[in-house]
Design a protein around this motif. Structure first.
Motif, mmCIF file in Angstrom:
data_model
loop_
_atom_site.group_PDB
_atom_site.id
_atom_site.type_symbol
_atom_site.label_atom_id
_atom_site.label_comp_id
_atom_site.label_asym_id
_atom_site.label_seq_id
_atom_site.Cartn_x
_atom_site.Cartn_y
_atom_site.Cartn_z
ATOM 1 N N LEU A 116 0.830 -1.200 0.000
ATOM 2 C CA LEU A 116 0.000 0.000 0.000
ATOM 3 C C LEU A 116 0.867 1.254 0.000
ATOM 4 O O LEU A 116 0.543 2.243 -0.676
ATOM 5 C CB LEU A 116 -0.933 -0.011 1.212
ATOM 6 C CG LEU A 116 -1.870 1.185 1.368
ATOM 7 C CD1 LEU A 116 -2.774 1.346 0.150
ATOM 8 C CD2 LEU A 116 -2.715 1.040 2.639
ATOM 9 N N ALA A 117 1.980 1.230 0.741
ATOM 10 C CA ALA A 117 2.893 2.374 0.755
ATOM 11 C C ALA A 117 3.478 2.609 -0.634
ATOM 12 O O ALA A 117 3.514 3.747 -1.130
ATOM 13 C CB ALA A 117 4.006 2.146 1.777
ATOM 14 N N TRP A 118 3.945 1.548 -1.294
ATOM 15 C CA TRP A 118 4.477 1.690 -2.652
ATOM 16 C C TRP A 118 3.400 2.235 -3.593
ATOM 17 O O TRP A 118 3.679 3.100 -4.426
ATOM 18 C CB TRP A 118 5.000 0.346 -3.160
ATOM 19 C CG TRP A 118 6.403 0.054 -2.743
ATOM 20 C CD1 TRP A 118 6.828 -0.368 -1.523
ATOM 21 C CD2 TRP A 118 7.579 0.175 -3.555
ATOM 22 N NE1 TRP A 118 8.194 -0.520 -1.513
ATOM 23 C CE2 TRP A 118 8.680 -0.198 -2.752
ATOM 24 C CE3 TRP A 118 7.800 0.540 -4.878
ATOM 25 C CZ2 TRP A 118 9.981 -0.200 -3.231
ATOM 26 C CZ3 TRP A 118 9.094 0.543 -5.367
ATOM 27 C CH2 TRP A 118 10.180 0.175 -4.548
ATOM 28 N N ARG A 119 2.188 1.741 -3.445
ATOM 29 C CA ARG A 119 1.096 2.216 -4.303
ATOM 30 C C ARG A 119 0.799 3.690 -4.033
ATOM 31 O O ARG A 119 0.611 4.478 -4.966
ATOM 32 C CB ARG A 119 -0.159 1.365 -4.043
ATOM 33 C CG ARG A 119 -1.385 1.753 -4.850
ATOM 34 C CD ARG A 119 -1.219 1.376 -6.298
ATOM 35 N NE ARG A 119 -2.362 1.808 -7.088
ATOM 36 C CZ ARG A 119 -2.485 3.012 -7.637
ATOM 37 N NH1 ARG A 119 -1.532 3.905 -7.483
ATOM 38 N NH2 ARG A 119 -3.558 3.317 -8.340
ATOM 39 N N ALA A 120 0.749 4.074 -2.762
ATOM 40 C CA ALA A 120 0.413 5.448 -2.409
ATOM 41 C C ALA A 120 1.479 6.432 -2.886
ATOM 42 O O ALA A 120 1.162 7.560 -3.290
ATOM 43 C CB ALA A 120 0.219 5.570 -0.897
ATOM 44 N N PHE A 121 2.746 6.006 -2.842
ATOM 45 C CA PHE A 121 3.837 6.854 -3.326
ATOM 46 C C PHE A 121 4.040 6.726 -4.839
ATOM 47 O O PHE A 121 5.063 7.159 -5.369
ATOM 48 C CB PHE A 121 5.141 6.508 -2.605
ATOM 49 C CG PHE A 121 5.250 7.103 -1.229
ATOM 50 C CD1 PHE A 121 5.297 8.470 -1.051
ATOM 51 C CD2 PHE A 121 5.314 6.274 -0.111
ATOM 52 C CE1 PHE A 121 5.402 9.028 0.226
ATOM 53 C CE2 PHE A 121 5.417 6.823 1.166
ATOM 54 C CZ PHE A 121 5.455 8.195 1.333
ATOM 55 N N ASN A 122 3.060 6.116 -5.512
ATOM 56 C CA ASN A 122 3.111 5.957 -6.966
ATOM 57 C C ASN A 122 4.372 5.218 -7.406
ATOM 58 O O ASN A 122 4.959 5.535 -8.436
ATOM 59 C CB ASN A 122 3.021 7.322 -7.662
ATOM 60 C CG ASN A 122 2.587 7.211 -9.113
ATOM 61 O OD1 ASN A 122 1.888 6.271 -9.488
ATOM 62 N ND2 ASN A 122 3.013 8.153 -9.928
ATOM 63 N N HIS A 123 4.783 4.241 -6.592
ATOM 64 C CA HIS A 123 5.928 3.386 -6.891
ATOM 65 C C HIS A 123 7.218 4.187 -7.059
ATOM 66 O O HIS A 123 8.105 3.782 -7.820
ATOM 67 C CB HIS A 123 5.660 2.523 -8.131
ATOM 68 C CG HIS A 123 4.363 1.766 -8.056
ATOM 69 N ND1 HIS A 123 3.243 2.172 -8.733
ATOM 70 C CD2 HIS A 123 4.013 0.659 -7.374
ATOM 71 C CE1 HIS A 123 2.246 1.333 -8.468
ATOM 72 N NE2 HIS A 123 2.697 0.407 -7.642
ATOM 73 N N ASP A 124 7.319 5.296 -6.362
ATOM 74 C CA ASP A 124 8.527 6.122 -6.405
ATOM 75 C C ASP A 124 9.481 5.635 -5.313
ATOM 76 O O ASP A 124 9.300 5.919 -4.133
ATOM 77 C CB ASP A 124 8.167 7.597 -6.182
ATOM 78 C CG ASP A 124 9.338 8.535 -6.433
ATOM 79 O OD1 ASP A 124 10.496 8.079 -6.336
ATOM 80 O OD2 ASP A 124 9.096 9.730 -6.697
ATOM 81 N N ARG A 125 10.495 4.899 -5.716
ATOM 82 C CA ARG A 125 11.411 4.249 -4.772
ATOM 83 C C ARG A 125 12.132 5.264 -3.883
ATOM 84 O O ARG A 125 12.577 4.928 -2.790
ATOM 85 C CB ARG A 125 12.425 3.398 -5.541
ATOM 86 C CG ARG A 125 13.244 2.452 -4.676
ATOM 87 C CD ARG A 125 14.328 1.772 -5.498
ATOM 88 N NE ARG A 125 13.775 0.944 -6.553
ATOM 89 C CZ ARG A 125 13.683 -0.382 -6.482
ATOM 90 N NH1 ARG A 125 14.103 -1.018 -5.405
ATOM 91 N NH2 ARG A 125 13.203 -1.070 -7.501
ATOM 92 N N ARG A 126 12.273 6.492 -4.338
ATOM 93 C CA ARG A 126 13.012 7.485 -3.563
ATOM 94 C C ARG A 126 12.404 7.681 -2.174
ATOM 95 O O ARG A 126 13.134 7.840 -1.182
ATOM 96 C CB ARG A 126 13.057 8.816 -4.302
ATOM 97 C CG ARG A 126 13.806 8.786 -5.639
ATOM 98 C CD ARG A 126 13.685 10.126 -6.334
ATOM 99 N NE ARG A 126 12.276 10.491 -6.509
ATOM 100 C CZ ARG A 126 11.852 11.733 -6.722
ATOM 101 N NH1 ARG A 126 12.726 12.725 -6.786
ATOM 102 N NH2 ARG A 126 10.558 11.983 -6.888
ATOM 103 N N TYR A 127 11.074 7.688 -2.092
ATOM 104 C CA TYR A 127 10.434 7.884 -0.794
ATOM 105 C C TYR A 127 10.718 6.715 0.145
ATOM 106 O O TYR A 127 10.926 6.905 1.344
ATOM 107 C CB TYR A 127 8.922 8.072 -0.979
ATOM 108 C CG TYR A 127 8.557 9.417 -1.542
ATOM 109 C CD1 TYR A 127 8.388 10.518 -0.713
ATOM 110 C CD2 TYR A 127 8.397 9.608 -2.921
ATOM 111 C CE1 TYR A 127 8.061 11.763 -1.230
ATOM 112 C CE2 TYR A 127 8.069 10.847 -3.437
ATOM 113 C CZ TYR A 127 7.910 11.915 -2.596
ATOM 114 O OH TYR A 127 7.596 13.162 -3.103
ATOM 115 N N ILE A 128 10.697 5.512 -0.401
ATOM 116 C CA ILE A 128 10.984 4.338 0.430
ATOM 117 C C ILE A 128 12.431 4.380 0.909
ATOM 118 O O ILE A 128 12.711 4.166 2.103
ATOM 119 C CB ILE A 128 10.717 3.042 -0.354
ATOM 120 C CG1 ILE A 128 9.305 3.038 -0.959
ATOM 121 C CG2 ILE A 128 10.936 1.832 0.539
ATOM 122 C CD1 ILE A 128 8.185 3.165 0.039
ATOM 123 N N LEU A 129 13.371 4.658 0.013
ATOM 124 C CA LEU A 129 14.780 4.698 0.384
ATOM 125 C C LEU A 129 15.062 5.769 1.430
ATOM 126 O O LEU A 129 15.928 5.585 2.299
ATOM 127 C CB LEU A 129 15.642 4.952 -0.855
ATOM 128 C CG LEU A 129 15.721 3.825 -1.881
ATOM 129 C CD1 LEU A 129 16.471 4.294 -3.128
ATOM 130 C CD2 LEU A 129 16.409 2.599 -1.290
#
Length: 454
Positions: A116-129
């Motif tokens: 859900l987090a990946w989906r909410a951030f539109n799969h933008d890996r930068r936010y996860i990293l």
């Protein structure tokens, strides 16, 4: 590779009623993550996910208390959840199994939170990293401040129609307590029961994370050399092979194949294995024969102590850098089976072969991990890649740059488990080697990841 805790048989875990119930819940949850299109979709999915996690963690806490009492020679406390396994309730191992099942199932549900987090951030890996760089979350049930976080989520939804994602429902978001999607994008906040007691350190880490995303400045942490680097190359993978592997394994039990980039892939589906009617010995023989054949075809079988592998086995909500199975482009049932270890897959490569592949692409590379080395440790260097470049500068002189990049475990894991196309991966390495702005510890982010992850 470890799947189950010592003393437990796979059948005890996979056929456990709690585990089977979780498998049934995971499929519709994955479908709902993929169907999220509005703040309301995210809010309603989060409410259901919260219920699942709190229920299983409440049971885990009670079972942990029962185990402690039994170790002290006492009976389980009044009201302790009854064991669901059907095993001997007077044996402490039965209660330990129940507790470990709760821990495992809670991680499985958190992997849906990661999706859900990946989906909410539109799969933008930068936010996860940027936002994963803190200690992992603890048990949510009974957490001090949970009521305030829930009230904050409700107020954002009720008053503004905004989706506020609770980080404790994920494993990959560790800085801050909630992220709210507002008109100008996501904002991450630290929530306190008493607003007078601000956590300045955590608020600064939030600010540092967002600054790193916006400007490429240092990521949160003790190493200012760790920075995000955008790679102007679309992310390309071999997900079509993984799709084939999961489909074939579900039918045939085992699927193994050579794959591009000096790699071999194997997938095993326990439902498919049971359907074949093999004995344990027959399964072991077939597994070894098919895997060894695939490794030979990939030319990575001659020196196994120089090989590297990545596996889906018992991996959910353990590494915040991994893309959650729920957003892999697989059938929801296959994704749920990977989450629950009902299906597993592994990808293996030869370190020297990988270095040779890069060298043929004009990226001189050397495998530096010595043969016979024990398990990988954090920060260990596996391979070194080199470059030398020249630029004409305005005063008519020539600037020269010589750089060495070191490949460590996280990037090797990504190359393998995400089935990255080797040409794409090499293009990213070349970009980092030739760019004068590359930091000493770069975290590459390829373009258009949303085309790969659902």
């Amino acid at each position: 590779m470890k799947l189950f805790d010592p003393g437990f048989e796979p059948e005890e875990v996979i056929t456990h009623p709690r585990h089977q119930a979780a498998q049934a819940h995971l499929v519709p949850l994955i479908e709902r993550v993929r169907a999220c299109r509005s703040p309301q979709d995210g809010y309603e999915l989060q409410q259901d996910l919260l219920r699942h996690i709190l229920e299983v963690e409440d049971h885990r806490n009670a079972l942990s208390q029962a185990v402690k009492r039994m170790r002290a020679g006492k009976a389980p406390q009044v009201g302790a959840p009854e064991p669901q396994s059907g095993l001997d309730a007077s044996d402490i191992k039965t209660w330990i199994l129940e507790r470990e099942l709760c821990e495992r199932v809670a991680r499985q549900f958190r992997s849906i939170g990661d999706a859900l987090a990946w989906r909410a951030f539109n799969h933008d890996r930068r936010y996860i990293l940027a936002l994963c760089r803190n200690a992992p979350p603890g048990i949510m049930a009974g957490k001090a401040g949970l009521k305030t976080e829930l009230e904050t989520v409700e107020s954002h939804w009720r008053d503004n129609g905004q989706f506020a994602l609770m980080h404790d429902l994920t494993y990959c978001l560790r800085i801050g307590d909630i992220t709210v999607w507002q008109d100008d994008g996501p904002h991450t906040y630290e929530i306190k029961t008493n607003a007078r007691y601000r956590n300045a350190v955590q608020e600064q880490r939030i600010a540092t994370a967002y600054e790193a995303i916006r400007t490429g400045s240092a990521l949160p942490g003790d190493n200012p050399r760790e920075r995000l680097h955008d790679i102007d190359t679309p992310l390309l993978t071999h997900m079509e092979l993984l799709q084939t592997a999961t489909q074939r394994a579900a039918k045939d039990g085992i699927f193994a194949a050579k794959m591009p980039g000096s790699r071999a892939l194997i997938a095993v589906d326990l439902h498919g294995v049971v359907g074949q009617g093999w004995t344990t010995e027959e399964f072991g023989q077939r597994l070894a024969r098919q895997w060894n054949a695939a490794r030979r075809r990939a030319r990575i079988g001659d020196q196994p102590d120089l090989n590297m592998h990545a596996t889906s086995l018992d991996s959910v909500s353990r590494d915040p850098l991994r893309v959650p199975w729920g957003v892999y482009p697989l059938h929801p049932i296959a994704a749920a089976r990977l989450i629950g270890d009902v299906m597993t897959f592994a990808v293996e490569t030869s370190g020297p072969s990988l270095a040779a592949d890069l060298t043929t692409r004009d990226i001189p590379a050397q495998w530096v991990r010595p043969p016979g080395t024990e398990d990988l440790v954090a920060g260990e260097v596996l391979m070194e890649m080199h470059s030398r470049a020249e630029w004409r500068i305005p005063n008519g002189l020539t600037a020269k740059l010589s750089r060495t990049l070191q490949l460590r475990r996280s990037e090797m894991d990504r190359y393998l488990i995400e089935l990255l196309d080797q040409d794409c991966w090499a293009a990213g390495i070349r970009h980092l080697l030739l760019s004068p702005d590359t930091s000493d510890r770069p975290w590459p982010v390829f373009r258009d990841e949303g085309h790969t992850w659902l």
